[in-house]
Design an enzyme around this catalytic site. Structure first.
Site, PDB file in Angstrom:
ATOM      1  N   SER A   1       6.550  15.906   7.220  1.00  0.00           N
ATOM      2  CA  SER A   1       7.750  16.697   7.538  1.00  0.00           C
ATOM      3  C   SER A   1       8.729  15.812   8.309  1.00  0.00           C
ATOM      4  O   SER A   1       8.329  14.807   8.912  1.00  0.00           O
ATOM      5  CB  SER A   1       7.311  17.884   8.402  1.00  0.00           C
ATOM      6  OG  SER A   1       8.378  18.404   9.145  1.00  0.00           O
TER       7      SER A   1
ATOM      8  N   TYR B   1       3.127  22.362  15.168  1.00  0.00           N
ATOM      9  CA  TYR B   1       3.461  21.941  13.799  1.00  0.00           C
ATOM     10  C   TYR B   1       3.919  20.475  13.798  1.00  0.00           C
ATOM     11  O   TYR B   1       3.473  19.671  12.976  1.00  0.00           O
ATOM     12  CB  TYR B   1       4.554  22.856  13.253  1.00  0.00           C
ATOM     13  CG  TYR B   1       5.008  22.548  11.849  1.00  0.00           C
ATOM     14  CD1 TYR B   1       4.233  22.915  10.752  1.00  0.00           C
ATOM     15  CD2 TYR B   1       6.218  21.894  11.607  1.00  0.00           C
ATOM     16  CE1 TYR B   1       4.654  22.642   9.456  1.00  0.00           C
ATOM     17  CE2 TYR B   1       6.641  21.618  10.321  1.00  0.00           C
ATOM     18  CZ  TYR B   1       5.858  21.994   9.236  1.00  0.00           C
ATOM     19  OH  TYR B   1       6.281  21.711   7.953  1.00  0.00           O
TER      20      TYR B   1
HETATM   21  N1  LIG Z   1       9.652  24.426   3.499  1.00  0.00           N
HETATM   22  C1  LIG Z   1      10.051  23.350   4.146  1.00  0.00           C
HETATM   23  O1  LIG Z   1      11.227  23.188   4.489  1.00  0.00           O
HETATM   24  C2  LIG Z   1       9.042  22.275   4.455  1.00  0.00           C
HETATM   25  C3  LIG Z   1       9.517  21.114   5.064  1.00  0.00           C
HETATM   26  C4  LIG Z   1       8.614  20.113   5.361  1.00  0.00           C
HETATM   27  C5  LIG Z   1       7.288  20.266   5.051  1.00  0.00           C
HETATM   28  N2  LIG Z   1       6.849  21.416   4.468  1.00  0.00           N
HETATM   29  C6  LIG Z   1       5.430  21.493   4.157  1.00  0.00           C
HETATM   30  O2  LIG Z   1       5.260  21.686   2.775  1.00  0.00           O
HETATM   31  C7  LIG Z   1       4.032  22.357   2.526  1.00  0.00           C
HETATM   32  C8  LIG Z   1       4.283  23.559   1.657  1.00  0.00           C
HETATM   33  O3  LIG Z   1       5.131  24.436   2.369  1.00  0.00           O
HETATM   34  P1  LIG Z   1       5.936  25.652   1.737  1.00  0.00           P
HETATM   35  O4  LIG Z   1       7.239  25.676   2.426  1.00  0.00           O
HETATM   36  O5  LIG Z   1       5.907  25.595   0.257  1.00  0.00           O
HETATM   37  O6  LIG Z   1       5.109  26.871   2.310  1.00  0.00           O
HETATM   38  P2  LIG Z   1       4.331  28.074   1.614  1.00  0.00           P
HETATM   39  O7  LIG Z   1       3.950  29.006   2.710  1.00  0.00           O
HETATM   40  O8  LIG Z   1       5.101  28.615   0.475  1.00  0.00           O
HETATM   41  O9  LIG Z   1       3.027  27.367   1.073  1.00  0.00           O
HETATM   42  C9  LIG Z   1       1.934  27.083   1.895  1.00  0.00           C
HETATM   43  C10 LIG Z   1       0.684  27.225   1.064  1.00  0.00           C
HETATM   44  O10 LIG Z   1      -0.437  26.882   1.888  1.00  0.00           O
HETATM   45  C11 LIG Z   1      -1.469  27.805   1.634  1.00  0.00           C
HETATM   46  N3  LIG Z   1      -2.354  27.914   2.796  1.00  0.00           N
HETATM   47  C12 LIG Z   1      -2.021  28.227   4.065  1.00  0.00           C
HETATM   48  N4  LIG Z   1      -3.127  28.253   4.836  1.00  0.00           N
HETATM   49  C13 LIG Z   1      -4.164  27.935   4.023  1.00  0.00           C
HETATM   50  C14 LIG Z   1      -5.548  27.790   4.224  1.00  0.00           C
HETATM   51  N5  LIG Z   1      -6.116  27.946   5.416  1.00  0.00           N
HETATM   52  N6  LIG Z   1      -6.321  27.458   3.153  1.00  0.00           N
HETATM   53  C15 LIG Z   1      -5.778  27.281   1.936  1.00  0.00           C
HETATM   54  N7  LIG Z   1      -4.473  27.385   1.683  1.00  0.00           N
HETATM   55  C16 LIG Z   1      -3.674  27.712   2.714  1.00  0.00           C
HETATM   56  C17 LIG Z   1      -0.757  29.127   1.378  1.00  0.00           C
HETATM   57  O11 LIG Z   1      -1.603  29.995   0.656  1.00  0.00           O
HETATM   58  C18 LIG Z   1       0.435  28.644   0.556  1.00  0.00           C
HETATM   59  O12 LIG Z   1       0.066  28.549  -0.810  1.00  0.00           O
HETATM   60  C19 LIG Z   1       3.456  22.681   3.909  1.00  0.00           C
HETATM   61  O13 LIG Z   1       2.528  21.677   4.278  1.00  0.00           O
HETATM   62  C20 LIG Z   1       4.671  22.627   4.805  1.00  0.00           C
HETATM   63  O14 LIG Z   1       4.341  22.349   6.134  1.00  0.00           O
HETATM   64  C21 LIG Z   1       7.699  22.426   4.165  1.00  0.00           C
END
Ligand SMILES: NC(=O)c1ccc[n+]([C@@H]2O[C@H](COP(=O)([O-])OP(=O)(O)OC[C@H]3O[C@@H](n4cnc5c(N)ncnc54)[C@H](O)[C@@H]3O)[C@@H](O)[C@H]2O)c1
Length: 276
Positions: free
Chosen positions: A160, A173
């Protein structure tokens, strides 16, 4: 379907039902990967699985908690049975939780809402840290074993912007994502002799269900935090999941055969901008 860059490779995508990683999983499937989607909720995984199959791809949906080693071993057994050994691992499961945040960006001695650094909920802090960091460590411990002694295997973690300079309000986080970037480098060194490449993508700001209420108001206008982010993003927009897939493709493919241990920002220039 796209050109089959990854014919018959097996990709395991944790968080595969999520906003960003479902698009990554679909993209890998379109490039010929047989995809195992891992996440918490079977019904959500099934939707993505159906989309991939509808496009002519191969996918299985396996509900497993990335913090439960035994559940991951069970998932691995299913992947072996239905698809084969894992060639590509995308560690995408992760996220923040409101209970692990401070309400103020800066310390304020008069704060009385119970959400200061000093009364932060320890279990919430630990669970956000664990989900992101151990939720990357444990799937790697399980699925990287499949890669030993084979060619063209690759791991991509999801870091991130908060790993480089922490975002305000989200200390657990941010610390966990910094740990993921550090661990990416550690693993890259550790596994170079085994031919496994380990890299990470650091997405900038993407509007997802987890951060929508932080970044936008009910009418779709930007919150103060949303405004700050856009004003610090030279491309003046949030990312869309499709912005990530070409970097993912490159990191998984042999065209990046000499690349390991890097964390690639996909951020519309956020990291390059000093603010002045
Ligand atoms: N959205 C953003 O702007 C952003 C920016 C930087 C990094 N990220 C990272 O990208 C990744 C995906 O994020 P997103 O925004 O698509 O979020 P999201 O909530 O749509 O997806 C997260 C996924 O993780 C799964 N998950 C959560 N806890 C779990 C567990 N204990 N066991 C198994 N699966 C689990 C959820 O079921 C979901 O499918 C994450 O690691 C997030 O930190 C997101």
């Amino acid at each position: 379907m796209k050109a089959k860059l990854f014919t018959d490779k097996v990709a395991v995508v944790t968080g595969g039902s999520g906003v960003l990683c479902s698009v990554m999983a679909i993209h890998l499937a379109q490039l010929g990967c047989k995809v195992a989607l891992i996440g918490r909720t079977q019904s959500k995984l099934d939707v993505v699985c159906k989309t991939i199959r509808g496009l002519g791809g191969v996918a299985v949906a396996i509900a497993a908690d990335v913090l439960d080693r035994q559940a991951l071993l069970n998932a691995q057994a299913l992947v072996h049975q239905q698809l084969g050994r894992c060639d590509i691992l995308i560690n995408g499961a992760g996220g923040n939780h409101p209970s692990a945040t401070t309400s103020q960006t800066r310390f304020d001695a008069s704060q009385s809402d119970g959400k200061s650094f000093f009364n932060m909920d320890l279990s919430a802090f630990s669970s956000v840290f664990e989900l992101n960091f151990m939720g990357t460590f444990l799937p790697t411990q399980v699925f990287a074993l499949d890669m030993i002694g084979r060619q063209g295997c690759s791991i991509v973690n999801v870091s991130s912007m908060s790993a480089f300079a922490p975002m305000t309000k989200v200390p657990a986080y941010s610390a966990a994502k910094a740990a993921i970037s550090n661990f990416t480098q550690w693993m890259a060194v550790h596994f170079a002799s085994a031919g496994i490449r380990v890299n990470a993508i650091a997405p900038g700001f993407f509007l997802t269900e987890q951060n929508r209420s932080l970044l936008t108001n009910a009418d779709g206008s930007l919150t103060d935090r949303g405004h700050t982010i856009i004003s610090q993003t030279p491309m003046r927009r949030f990312g869309i999941p499709e912005d990530l897939v070409s970097t993912l493709e490159w990191l998984c493919d042999d065209s990046s055969a000499f690349v390991t241990g890097v964390v690639v920002p996909v951020d519309g220039g956020f990291m390059a901008f000093s603010g002045v």
